[in-house]
Design a protein around this motif. Sequence first.
Motif, PDB file in Angstrom:
ATOM      1  N   VAL A  76      -3.546  17.795 -37.001  1.00 11.70           N
ATOM      2  CA  VAL A  76      -4.167  18.241 -35.756  1.00 11.70           C
ATOM      3  C   VAL A  76      -4.246  17.015 -34.853  1.00 11.70           C
ATOM      4  CG1 VAL A  76      -6.233  19.190 -34.681  1.00 11.70           C
ATOM      5  CG2 VAL A  76      -5.470  20.057 -36.895  1.00 11.70           C
ATOM      6  N   THR A  77      -3.561  17.063 -33.729  1.00  7.73           N
ATOM      7  CA  THR A  77      -3.453  15.873 -32.878  1.00  7.73           C
ATOM      8  C   THR A  77      -4.595  15.743 -31.880  1.00  7.73           C
ATOM      9  OG1 THR A  77      -1.974  17.110 -31.412  1.00  7.73           O
ATOM     10  CG2 THR A  77      -0.950  15.737 -33.107  1.00  7.73           C
ATOM     11  N   SER A  78      -5.295  16.844 -31.626  1.00  3.71           N
ATOM     12  CA  SER A  78      -6.508  16.711 -30.811  1.00  3.71           C
ATOM     13  C   SER A  78      -7.657  16.307 -31.735  1.00  3.71           C
ATOM     14  CB  SER A  78      -6.820  18.043 -30.107  1.00  3.71           C
ATOM     15  OG  SER A  78      -6.868  19.105 -31.036  1.00  3.71           O
ATOM     16  N   LYS A  79      -8.720  15.783 -31.177  1.00  3.56           N
ATOM     17  CA  LYS A  79      -9.808  15.214 -31.973  1.00  3.56           C
ATOM     18  C   LYS A  79     -10.966  16.187 -32.202  1.00  3.56           C
ATOM     19  CE  LYS A  79      -7.652  11.259 -31.990  1.00  3.56           C
ATOM     20  NZ  LYS A  79      -6.981  10.799 -33.219  1.00  3.56           N
ATOM     21  N   ASN A  80     -10.753  17.452 -31.901  1.00  2.00           N
ATOM     22  CA  ASN A  80     -11.868  18.402 -31.935  1.00  2.00           C
ATOM     23  C   ASN A  80     -11.874  19.314 -33.171  1.00  2.00           C
ATOM     24  OD1 ASN A  80      -9.610  19.829 -31.254  1.00  2.00           O
ATOM     25  ND2 ASN A  80     -10.291  20.310 -29.167  1.00  2.00           N
ATOM     26  N   ALA A  81     -10.862  19.181 -34.044  1.00  2.00           N
ATOM     27  CA  ALA A  81     -10.789  20.088 -35.196  1.00  2.00           C
ATOM     28  C   ALA A  81      -9.981  19.462 -36.323  1.00  2.00           C
ATOM     29  CB  ALA A  81     -10.160  21.418 -34.770  1.00  2.00           C
ATOM     30  N   ILE A  82     -10.148  20.017 -37.501  1.00  2.00           N
ATOM     31  CA  ILE A  82      -9.334  19.625 -38.657  1.00  2.00           C
ATOM     32  C   ILE A  82      -8.820  20.904 -39.322  1.00  2.00           C
ATOM     33  CG2 ILE A  82     -10.510  17.438 -39.089  1.00  2.00           C
ATOM     34  CD1 ILE A  82     -12.140  18.857 -41.262  1.00  2.00           C
ATOM     35  N   SER A  83      -7.689  20.798 -40.029  1.00  2.00           N
ATOM     36  CA  SER A  83      -7.119  21.970 -40.690  1.00  2.00           C
ATOM     37  C   SER A  83      -7.127  21.785 -42.196  1.00  2.00           C
ATOM     38  CB  SER A  83      -5.692  22.221 -40.208  1.00  2.00           C
ATOM     39  OG  SER A  83      -4.822  21.219 -40.695  1.00  2.00           O
ATOM     40  N   LYS A  84      -7.091  22.901 -42.906  1.00  2.00           N
ATOM     41  CA  LYS A  84      -7.056  22.891 -44.359  1.00  2.00           C
ATOM     42  C   LYS A  84      -6.236  24.069 -44.851  1.00  2.00           C
ATOM     43  CE  LYS A  84     -10.130  22.471 -48.372  1.00  2.00           C
ATOM     44  NZ  LYS A  84     -11.554  22.421 -48.826  1.00  2.00           N
ATOM     45  N   ALA A  85      -5.450  23.841 -45.918  1.00  2.00           N
ATOM     46  CA  ALA A  85      -4.640  24.897 -46.509  1.00  2.00           C
ATOM     47  C   ALA A  85      -5.278  25.352 -47.811  1.00  2.00           C
ATOM     48  CB  ALA A  85      -3.222  24.400 -46.767  1.00  2.00           C
ATOM     49  N   HIS A  86      -5.197  26.663 -48.074  1.00  2.00           N
ATOM     50  CA  HIS A  86      -5.816  27.229 -49.272  1.00  2.00           C
ATOM     51  C   HIS A  86      -4.799  27.949 -50.160  1.00  2.00           C
ATOM     52  CE1 HIS A  86      -9.945  26.349 -48.081  1.00  2.00           C
ATOM     53  NE2 HIS A  86      -9.637  26.750 -46.860  1.00  2.00           N
ATOM     54  N   GLY A  87      -3.557  27.549 -50.111  1.00  2.00           N
ATOM     55  CA  GLY A  87      -2.539  28.190 -50.939  1.00  2.00           C
ATOM     56  C   GLY A  87      -1.892  29.352 -50.220  1.00  2.00           C
ATOM     57  N   GLY A  88      -0.594  29.531 -50.483  1.00  2.00           N
ATOM     58  CA  GLY A  88       0.122  30.580 -49.767  1.00  2.00           C
ATOM     59  C   GLY A  88       0.126  30.296 -48.285  1.00  2.00           C
ATOM     60  N   GLU A  89      -0.175  31.320 -47.485  1.00  2.97           N
ATOM     61  CA  GLU A  89      -0.225  31.165 -46.027  1.00  2.97           C
ATOM     62  C   GLU A  89      -1.655  31.065 -45.507  1.00  2.97           C
ATOM     63  OE1 GLU A  89       1.894  34.060 -43.835  1.00  2.97           O
ATOM     64  OE2 GLU A  89       3.857  33.408 -44.526  1.00  2.97           O
ATOM     65  N   PHE A  90      -2.632  30.968 -46.387  1.00  3.04           N
ATOM     66  CA  PHE A  90      -4.030  31.024 -45.979  1.00  3.04           C
ATOM     67  C   PHE A  90      -4.474  29.675 -45.421  1.00  3.04           C
ATOM     68  CE2 PHE A  90      -8.617  31.943 -47.480  1.00  3.04           C
ATOM     69  CZ  PHE A  90      -8.901  32.589 -46.290  1.00  3.04           C
ATOM     70  N   ARG A  91      -4.950  29.670 -44.170  1.00  4.64           N
ATOM     71  CA  ARG A  91      -5.305  28.437 -43.467  1.00  4.64           C
ATOM     72  C   ARG A  91      -6.726  28.508 -42.916  1.00  4.64           C
ATOM     73  NH1 ARG A  91      -1.066  27.532 -45.790  1.00  4.64           N
ATOM     74  NH2 ARG A  91       0.981  27.277 -44.826  1.00  4.64           N
ATOM     75  N   GLN A  92      -7.263  27.317 -42.675  1.00  2.00           N
ATOM     76  CA  GLN A  92      -8.617  27.197 -42.121  1.00  2.00           C
ATOM     77  C   GLN A  92      -8.635  26.094 -41.070  1.00  2.00           C
ATOM     78  OE1 GLN A  92     -11.532  26.236 -45.089  1.00  2.00           O
ATOM     79  NE2 GLN A  92     -13.128  25.669 -43.610  1.00  2.00           N
ATOM     80  N   ILE A  93      -9.325  26.353 -39.983  1.00  2.00           N
ATOM     81  CA  ILE A  93      -9.610  25.312 -38.996  1.00  2.00           C
ATOM     82  C   ILE A  93     -11.125  25.176 -38.872  1.00  2.00           C
ATOM     83  CG2 ILE A  93      -9.621  24.804 -36.523  1.00  2.00           C
ATOM     84  CD1 ILE A  93      -6.747  25.672 -36.394  1.00  2.00           C
ATOM     85  N   SER A  94     -11.602  23.938 -39.029  1.00  2.00           N
ATOM     86  CA  SER A  94     -13.019  23.632 -38.846  1.00  2.00           C
ATOM     87  C   SER A  94     -13.161  22.721 -37.629  1.00  2.00           C
ATOM     88  CB  SER A  94     -13.587  22.932 -40.086  1.00  2.00           C
ATOM     89  OG  SER A  94     -13.496  23.775 -41.212  1.00  2.00           O
ATOM     90  N   PHE A  95     -14.290  22.827 -36.952  1.00  2.00           N
ATOM     91  CA  PHE A  95     -14.489  22.124 -35.687  1.00  2.00           C
ATOM     92  C   PHE A  95     -15.378  20.889 -35.882  1.00  2.00           C
ATOM     93  CE2 PHE A  95     -13.430  26.467 -34.896  1.00  2.00           C
ATOM     94  CZ  PHE A  95     -12.488  26.393 -33.880  1.00  2.00           C
ATOM     95  N   VAL A  96     -15.081  19.869 -35.153  1.00  2.00           N
ATOM     96  CA  VAL A  96     -15.782  18.591 -35.265  1.00  2.00           C
ATOM     97  C   VAL A  96     -17.090  18.647 -34.476  1.00  2.00           C
ATOM     98  CG1 VAL A  96     -15.661  16.114 -34.771  1.00  2.00           C
ATOM     99  CG2 VAL A  96     -13.620  17.346 -35.586  1.00  2.00           C
ATOM    100  N   ASP A  97     -18.172  18.271 -35.138  1.00  2.13           N
ATOM    101  CA  ASP A  97     -19.482  18.279 -34.484  1.00  2.13           C
ATOM    102  C   ASP A  97     -19.462  17.456 -33.198  1.00  2.13           C
ATOM    103  OD1 ASP A  97     -20.468  19.818 -36.473  1.00  2.13           O
ATOM    104  OD2 ASP A  97     -21.580  18.221 -37.500  1.00  2.13           O
ATOM    105  N   GLY A  98     -20.059  18.024 -32.172  1.00  3.30           N
ATOM    106  CA  GLY A  98     -20.183  17.314 -30.910  1.00  3.30           C
ATOM    107  C   GLY A  98     -18.970  17.412 -30.015  1.00  3.30           C
ATOM    108  N   LYS A  99     -17.876  18.000 -30.521  1.00  2.00           N
ATOM    109  CA  LYS A  99     -16.654  18.084 -29.718  1.00  2.00           C
ATOM    110  C   LYS A  99     -16.158  19.514 -29.553  1.00  2.00           C
ATOM    111  CE  LYS A  99     -15.073  13.435 -30.867  1.00  2.00           C
ATOM    112  NZ  LYS A  99     -13.944  12.607 -31.355  1.00  2.00           N
ATOM    113  N   ALA A 100     -17.009  20.482 -29.925  1.00  5.53           N
ATOM    114  CA  ALA A 100     -16.531  21.862 -29.877  1.00  5.53           C
ATOM    115  C   ALA A 100     -17.621  22.818 -29.418  1.00  5.53           C
ATOM    116  CB  ALA A 100     -16.005  22.271 -31.253  1.00  5.53           C
ATOM    117  N   THR A 101     -18.432  22.374 -28.451  1.00  2.00           N
ATOM    118  CA  THR A 101     -19.398  23.273 -27.824  1.00  2.00           C
ATOM    119  C   THR A 101     -18.791  23.785 -26.534  1.00  2.00           C
ATOM    120  OG1 THR A 101     -21.293  22.149 -28.796  1.00  2.00           O
ATOM    121  CG2 THR A 101     -21.704  23.511 -26.851  1.00  2.00           C
TER     122      THR A 101
END
Length: 842
Positions: A76-101
């Motif tokens: 993730v090239t922007s600084k407001n989120a991170i990604s995570k893979a959970h196997g197969g095609e299942f993905r997650q994006i979580s947001f960085v505190d203070g940068k996603a209001t």
Amino acid sequence: MKRLFLLLLTTATLFANAQQTQLIQKISIEWQLKQNDYPKSDQFSASFVLKNNAKSPISLQDWDLFFSYPREIVSVTSKNAISKAHGGEFRQISFVDGKATLAAGQTLTINYVAKGKSMNVTDAPSGLYWVAKRNPKINIAVGSFKISFAKKHEEELTKQAAEVAFSKNKNATVLPAKQLVKILPKPVSYQENEGLFSLSATTKLVFDSVFVQEAALFNQELSTLLGKTVIEAATAQTNYIQLKLVQGLPNENYQLSVTKNRVLISASSNSGIFYGLQSLKMLMPPTAWAKKQQQISIQTVEVKDAPRFGYRSFMLDVARNFQNKAQILKLIDLLALYKINTFHFHLNDDEGWRIEIKDLPELTQVGGRRGHTLDDANYLKPAYGSGADTLAAPGSGYYTRKDFVEILKYAKQRHITVIPELETPGHARAAIKAMDNRYRKLMQEGKPEEARQYLLRDTLDQSVYRSVQGYNDNVMNIALPSTYNFISKVVDEMVEMYRLAGATLKTVHLGGDEVPKGVWEKSPAIAKLMQQEQIATYDDLWYHYIGKVNKLLKSKELQMAGWEEIAMRKIYSPEGKVSYIANPDFVNENFQVYVWNNVWGGGNDDLSYRLANAGYNVVLSAVTNYYFDLAYQNDAAEPGLYWGGYVDTDKAFYFSPFDYYKTATEDAKGKPLQLSFFKDKVRLTDKGKQNIVGIQSQLWSEKVNGAKAMEYILLPKLLGYAERAWAQEPNWSLASDSAKSWSQYLVDWSGFANLLGQRELKRLTYYAGGFQFRVPPPGVVLASGKIQANTQFPGITIKYTTDGSEPTLNSKTYIKAFEPIGNVKLKAFIGIVGSRTINIKK
């Protein structure tokens, strides 16, 4: 006071949760492809753009975004989120505190880089939903989601696809209806005569007693056409349909004679009579199924017919995305109409188990459901856009025993053999997780022996592997006796369901494909097996497994079938290079081997022929022509995969089973192929030709979400396949002179294309309740300042507008080239069914 405090706290929490839930529903999301081959080759950049449409701010860091995605996110090239893979095609994006209001009306862009390319709508994320961090039980589907591509990418692909289609469409010339052979697949001989037979409720149905089932089924179909059944009689003098038993015709052969006074169908087998009736239905007007008819006129003809291949099969994957029983019965009606006699039913895979098995309810309770979870303990995690709802199809669903017996009966009545596929040992994640659930429950109940009875994994296994689909926990452990207990149990239950349906199970397809490297290498159970059985290498474990399950099936008087890997042996060159040969160990075991891997340039172009030449029973299942989940064409708006190339109706039609190099026109990227490319490839010998059992088309369902999507990607491709599976080998396939072959092909293709455009697709608008088939978009070029357009199937109407509005049946009809004025849109129609719109800007 304490109770009051807790009550107030709970009420406040519920209110806050409800308020947050209402707010998150106001977030709309747009996914944007930015650029392929960026920042380097075989990577691309893309973005999620989130907009707060509420009147209050929302803190996205209180939520996680989950979705299905066929690409691996590198960073993730922007600084407001991170990604995570959970196997197969299942993905997650979580947001960085203070940068996603997000304030009201504000947008937030998440930029990222991923592997591969992103070419069409199927490459985009799907099944997006929110999960509350403080309470994961709160999950909310994203209400508004839009897919958009870089404007240049989309316009270039659309223009190129329209131009390629225009060039290909020239291969079919318009033919008068009188010249068409009105039966598909094309019969061995067909002679049209003057006059018509009039079918009405007063028509008599006469049949020999051996054909009572076929007569009853046909009369039932006539009741939908005429409003009531016709009269069954012992004899008749005029205006009758007769089903006659004759001697000497091979199985499935028939003769059809239609005069003004009677219809005579003759055959030596029940299947022959059935196929004669299907041909009779094709002689009826395509619109006969639109409403109840008083009378139906049928062309007088003389027909003699026989199938080219005795094995004509279609495979449907219902594991990745489920199709309900009603849709399966409708599909069987379609297969029967076009004389396809085998239904290969892919019932389980990593993402789903779709059939009830007595005494193993976990298979459907756990393996038959998908929903939000990170541990797969009680159901499977989302896949292919199925989302968080555990009850929602097509992610969740299964066939009860009663359902399956009904499907078997329905197929048998229509002379279709159902071959079940039970994926083993790989692609087995749904079964593994279900049996884990069973194991845990029984262990908690203090029943360890019963718990281990059907366990599919070694609990001490530390092996590290990754399957093609991105799983590290999807392969059964072949050292465990419980694995074979499981297979035996499921097969026995299948045998019982066939018995209840009055059918006989003869062949079981056990999968056998795509077991990844590294599997079993750190399993104590495997180490013990290798020592006991003196198995020298991990490669040899595969042959041990195939031999063992083959013996298991043979003990039940069943034939072993599987994908190509069951017949292959890995060998190494002195330099360590890996290649595959036909495994001599199982040549005489009567395996039925389905060979799909002939991707041009992939190294296995000739695998089908090598296995057939070696003595294996081969079903040609070529990805290049018969993987119907592949997109019709390279256009951003066209759904479907493309890793094996693009598959349109013509590719299904021009496949030459005994020399498929001859009709290989383009590689997986759509680039032209020269015949010299195949000069060193193995050819099919006369002996090998005898081992070609037949041909099969496949529809894998990773990206086929529901009945509408299935019918779109399946039709009209299936009709090209049906022609090639039944009709005799065409002259163009036999001709050695390339110019002569091409000339003969154009004649044959024109007849087929006209038949689809003028008759068959119109029939499918109404047949069996109507199918939502794909109408091919117009081919379009801008040449000499004028727009020229044509259609793939003559008989299709092109409508257009010049003001940017969507074309309808009331719009102008394209007749000849015209100068573009403003924003031109073109759309093809068959009856009321329309194609995608082609947009040409001046």
